[in-house]
Design a protein around this motif. Structure first.
Motif, PDB file in Angstrom:
ATOM      1  N   LEU A  79     -28.874  18.012  22.965  1.00  0.00           N
ATOM      2  CA  LEU A  79     -30.288  17.630  22.960  1.00  0.00           C
ATOM      3  C   LEU A  79     -31.076  18.712  23.689  1.00  0.00           C
ATOM      4  O   LEU A  79     -30.838  18.979  24.872  1.00  0.00           O
ATOM      5  CB  LEU A  79     -30.485  16.273  23.647  1.00  0.00           C
ATOM      6  CG  LEU A  79     -31.924  15.810  23.864  1.00  0.00           C
ATOM      7  CD1 LEU A  79     -32.614  15.588  22.522  1.00  0.00           C
ATOM      8  CD2 LEU A  79     -31.959  14.527  24.684  1.00  0.00           C
ATOM      9  N   THR A  80     -32.017  19.352  22.982  1.00  0.00           N
ATOM     10  CA  THR A  80     -32.843  20.391  23.591  1.00  0.00           C
ATOM     11  C   THR A  80     -33.998  19.745  24.350  1.00  0.00           C
ATOM     12  O   THR A  80     -34.780  18.985  23.770  1.00  0.00           O
ATOM     13  CB  THR A  80     -33.398  21.344  22.519  1.00  0.00           C
ATOM     14  OG1 THR A  80     -32.302  21.905  21.778  1.00  0.00           O
ATOM     15  CG2 THR A  80     -34.202  22.459  23.159  1.00  0.00           C
ATOM     16  N   ILE A 124     -35.892   9.168  19.779  1.00  0.00           N
ATOM     17  CA  ILE A 124     -35.592  10.536  20.215  1.00  0.00           C
ATOM     18  C   ILE A 124     -34.203  10.940  19.733  1.00  0.00           C
ATOM     19  O   ILE A 124     -33.992  12.055  19.233  1.00  0.00           O
ATOM     20  CB  ILE A 124     -35.686  10.638  21.749  1.00  0.00           C
ATOM     21  CG1 ILE A 124     -37.143  10.491  22.207  1.00  0.00           C
ATOM     22  CG2 ILE A 124     -35.123  11.968  22.248  1.00  0.00           C
ATOM     23  CD1 ILE A 124     -37.301  10.426  23.712  1.00  0.00           C
ATOM     24  N   GLU A 127     -34.289  11.627  15.943  1.00  0.00           N
ATOM     25  CA  GLU A 127     -35.033  12.822  15.559  1.00  0.00           C
ATOM     26  C   GLU A 127     -34.387  14.107  16.071  1.00  0.00           C
ATOM     27  O   GLU A 127     -34.421  15.135  15.395  1.00  0.00           O
ATOM     28  CB  GLU A 127     -36.474  12.726  16.082  1.00  0.00           C
ATOM     29  CG  GLU A 127     -37.290  11.631  15.413  1.00  0.00           C
ATOM     30  CD  GLU A 127     -38.685  11.517  16.006  1.00  0.00           C
ATOM     31  OE1 GLU A 127     -38.968  12.230  16.994  1.00  0.00           O
ATOM     32  OE2 GLU A 127     -39.487  10.710  15.493  1.00  0.00           O
ATOM     33  N   GLU A 128     -33.807  14.053  17.264  1.00  0.00           N
ATOM     34  CA  GLU A 128     -33.314  15.280  17.895  1.00  0.00           C
ATOM     35  C   GLU A 128     -31.847  15.555  17.603  1.00  0.00           C
ATOM     36  O   GLU A 128     -31.444  16.715  17.476  1.00  0.00           O
ATOM     37  CB  GLU A 128     -33.531  15.208  19.417  1.00  0.00           C
ATOM     38  CG  GLU A 128     -34.972  14.980  19.836  1.00  0.00           C
ATOM     39  CD  GLU A 128     -35.888  16.133  19.441  1.00  0.00           C
ATOM     40  OE1 GLU A 128     -35.406  17.283  19.387  1.00  0.00           O
ATOM     41  OE2 GLU A 128     -37.078  15.879  19.178  1.00  0.00           O
TER      42      GLU A 128
END
Length: 700
Positions: A79-80, A124, A127-128
């Protein structure tokens, strides 16, 4: 023992873990995240999840579990991180804190907030990283998902869903051990248990992980008191027999048993498993660690402080008795030496006990990175927060009461002080404004400052706003008096009302609260360069060093921190001013005169000011000359709250008991000045004898 006995411990430690989590999130560099910080945030969430599951706090457990899964992806680099994601993590931490408070108050957490944050975290994740975060089951601790069986050996697949653990409890007393065994029963099936207080081993079969067991147990005992290892199939089978626990290493496992034989504990305890055959070595180290600190109720500390206060009063009474003996005690050296020793030991005891209540200012300052971040975000400003003197200590009661006033001052600096980035750039300033929180000791006080490098205060604008509000101001007022106008009720220079400020409430409460703590607020500002708001507080409200004074037959106490000097007034240095005021000239400075006997209606006092003593004191940044009959000397006094035992008395902050058993009032400098002004306005002719005496000395 009931598990509810440990609720308070869980709440306190979870509170600390959440605070640590917030600090790490605020310090996190999203462009180059520190793996240690990510691991620390993950461990905090993991520990809270384990404890919440044990105590049945299911909503907190589920929220923390989903958050923990997302953090796990972040620390693995899947996860960025971005600034908006950190904001969401901080929001999750806030909701977890609200849930903790709800359970503390025996209430159900807000279901809407819980569903909202879980949905946000799930979004999140989708999407990530393209994954859904698994929610935990109703069991106290979640089971890890089993790997696909087509590429794993059958024994390995079975062990991931259900395995046998050996949990060793080291140096745990009977009561705690009984509670821990009960908790282990909730986490799985106990196959066997045996041992003594030094080392007690429990064989547990189930799907719970060693990490989850450790997270639960560490809310009751220390991590060093737990050893967890996974048993191989042969050991697990033999553990069901009621025999002495197997401490020796098992025989060489077959190929199908190699993976289950690996230890499950991933923390430092994994390395300890090899030492399980030598249980005696861990005991001495743990005994030393256990005695390093204890948790004590504040009420118990307050009780000790009250007893020390009574001891100091008793010591003062003995001093008074020895003093009354006069010449009879001079030849008795043992009595004199004993009194000196008692006085020294009483002061040392008082200082030692008071230090227990002293808390570093870091406890207060640690709350402001979040306040600054959120407020600056709302205002669209760039702020760098600098803290100085975090190790400076202050009494716990004052620490709890200073947080709200400091929050108001910080928000005021951010809103009214620091300019917008574009405006700062146009003025040749860095786009990022600086806000400094500092604390340091100064004599018997602590000095707390809120400094910014913003626009500073506009004297003309403050005066115009004060006239608009109907305040009695003049152009000849000093800058310090003009700056104090911001503390007037309903005063605000904001052009529009926002959710940060503009309603004219808050700053007056700041000043009132600080005065209630025996402190004062001073403001220094320079237009275009910034503002420095300074709070001066006593180190503690329980015991203070005072100056004993006599007026008539009454004895009063002046806080020694407010006394600057004393002198004998001369007739040529006192002047009658307009409005029935009398001032004393001290080195080219004219100080308002406060005659204590008139303000407090004390009889049989000295009325000739040239025969009295002027004590120069400072309160709220201003100096006054207080006329007294006699200076008795310095002494340590125990503060007794008048409001709790009687009622609030104007001009008096508290009371104390003297060595002869009589009660002396501790004077409030600024309160006496206000009382003096009020008496003059009421027509009670304060200072009239001085006016008639010095009419001819009126300055031109």
């Amino acid at each position: 023992m009931d598990i509810a006995d440990f609720f308070d411990t869980f709440f306190e430690e979870a509170e600390e873990l959440l605070a640590d989590m917030e600090q790490h999130l605020l310090e996190l560099d999203v462009d180059d995240p520190d793996s240690e910080q990510l691991n620390a945030i993950f461990r905090a969430a993991h520990s809270i999840k384990g404890g919440a599951g044990t105590f049945g706090f299911s909503v907190l457990q589920k929220t923390t579990h989903i958050f923990e899964n997302l953090l796990d992806h972040a620390r693995k680099g899947e996860l960025t991180l971005r600034a908006d994601l950190v904001d969401t993590f901080l929001e999750a931490k806030d909701i977890m804190h609200e849930q903790l408070d709800a359970y503390r108050n025996e209430e159900e957490p807000n279901q809407e907030a819980y569903e909202r944050i879980c949905q946000t975290l799930q979004q999140i994740a989708l999407e990530e990283i393209g994954k859904t975060l698994d929610a935990p089951a109703a069991a106290p601790a979640p089971q890890k998902s089993a790997p696909a069986e087509d590429d794993k050996e059958p024994s390995a697949a079975a062990s991931s869903s259900e395995h046998t653990l050996k949990v060793a409890l080291l140096n745990v007393g009977d009561k705690d051990r009984g509670l821990l065994v009960e908790e282990l029963e909730q986490l799985g099936d106990i196959q066997s248990q045996s041992g003594d207080e030094k080392r007690y081993e429990v064989t547990l079969k189930g799907g719970v992980s060693a990490d989850d067991i450790e997270a639960v147990m560490c809310f009751i005992i220390e991590p060093e008191q737990i050893e967890i290892t996974t048993l191989a199939a042969e050991e697990a089978a033999s553990a069901t027999e009621p025999a002495t626990p197997v401490l020796s290493a098992p025989a060489e496992p077959s190929a199908s048993e190699e993976k289950p034989a690996a230890p499950v504990a991933e923390k430092a305890h994994a390395s300890k498993s090899s030492a399980s055959s030598k249980p005696g070595k861990a005991a001495p180290k743990k005994a030393a660690a256990e005695s390093s600190s204890i948790r004590v109720s504040v009420d118990k500390v307050d009780q000790i402080i009250n007893l020390v206060g009574e001891l100091i009063i008793t010591q003062s009474m003995l001093d008074q008795t020895v003093s009354d003996l006069g010449d009879q005690s001079v030849g008795n050296s043992s009595l004199q030496n004993g009194m000196s020793l008692l006085q020294r030991n009483a002061r040392d005891l008082q200082e030692a006990v008071m230090s227990i209540r002293m808390i570093p200012m870091e406890f207060v300052f640690s709350r402001f990175p979040r306040v600054v971040r959120d407020t600056a975000g709302k205002l669209g400003k760039e702020i760098e927060l600098i803290t100085e003197g975090k190790s400076t200590e202050l009494d716990k009661s004052l620490v709890e009461r200073i947080t709200d006033p400091l929050t108001h001052l910080v928000r005021n600096s951010l809103d009214h002080g620091v300019e917008m980035p574009d405006e700062r750039a146009a003025l040749g300033k860095p786009r990022t404004g600086k806000l400094v929180l500092s604390a340091r000791h100064q004599g018997g006080n602590i000095l707390i400052e809120v400094r910014d490098d913003g626009a500073g205060m506009d004297r003309d604008r403050l005066l115009a706003k004060a006239r608009e509000n109907g305040l009695n101001v003049s152009d000849t007022m000093s800058d310090e008096d003009v700056f104090q106008l911001i503390f007037a009720p309903g005063f605000s220079t904001a052009k529009e009302v926002t959710d940060v400020s503009g309603r004219g409430v808050g700053m007056d409460v700041v000043k009132r609260n600080i005065q209630g703590m025996g402190g004062r607020v001073e403001i220094q500002s320079k237009k275009g360069e910034g503002t420095n708001t300074r709070i001066v507080l006593p180190l503690t409200l329980a015991i203070l060093d005072g100056m004993s004074i006599k007026v008539g037959k009454e004895t009063f106490i002046l806080p020694l921190s407010t006394v600057l000097e004393s002198l004998q007034p001369a007739k040529g240095d006192m002047y009658a001013m307009a409005g029935d005021d009398v001032v004393l000239k001290v080195r080219d400075e004219y100080l308002p005169v406060i005659a204590i006997h008139e303000v407090l209606d004390v009889e049989n006092a000295i009325t000739d000011p040239t025969k009295s003593i002027a004590v120069i004191v400072q309160g709220e940044g201003r100096r006054y000359a207080m006329l007294v009959d006699e200076l008795i000397g310095q002494q340590q006094v125990v503060v007794k709250n008048l409001e709790d035992n009687y009622r609030k008395v104007p001009g008096v902050s508290a009371a104390t008991i003297l060595g002869d058993g009589s009660v002396a009032l501790i004077l409030d400098i600024t309160g006496l000045h206000r009382l003096s002004r009020a008496k003059k306005e009421a027509g009670k002719a304060a200072n009239q004898p001085y006016l008639s005496y010095y009419k001819e000395a009126e300055p031109s």
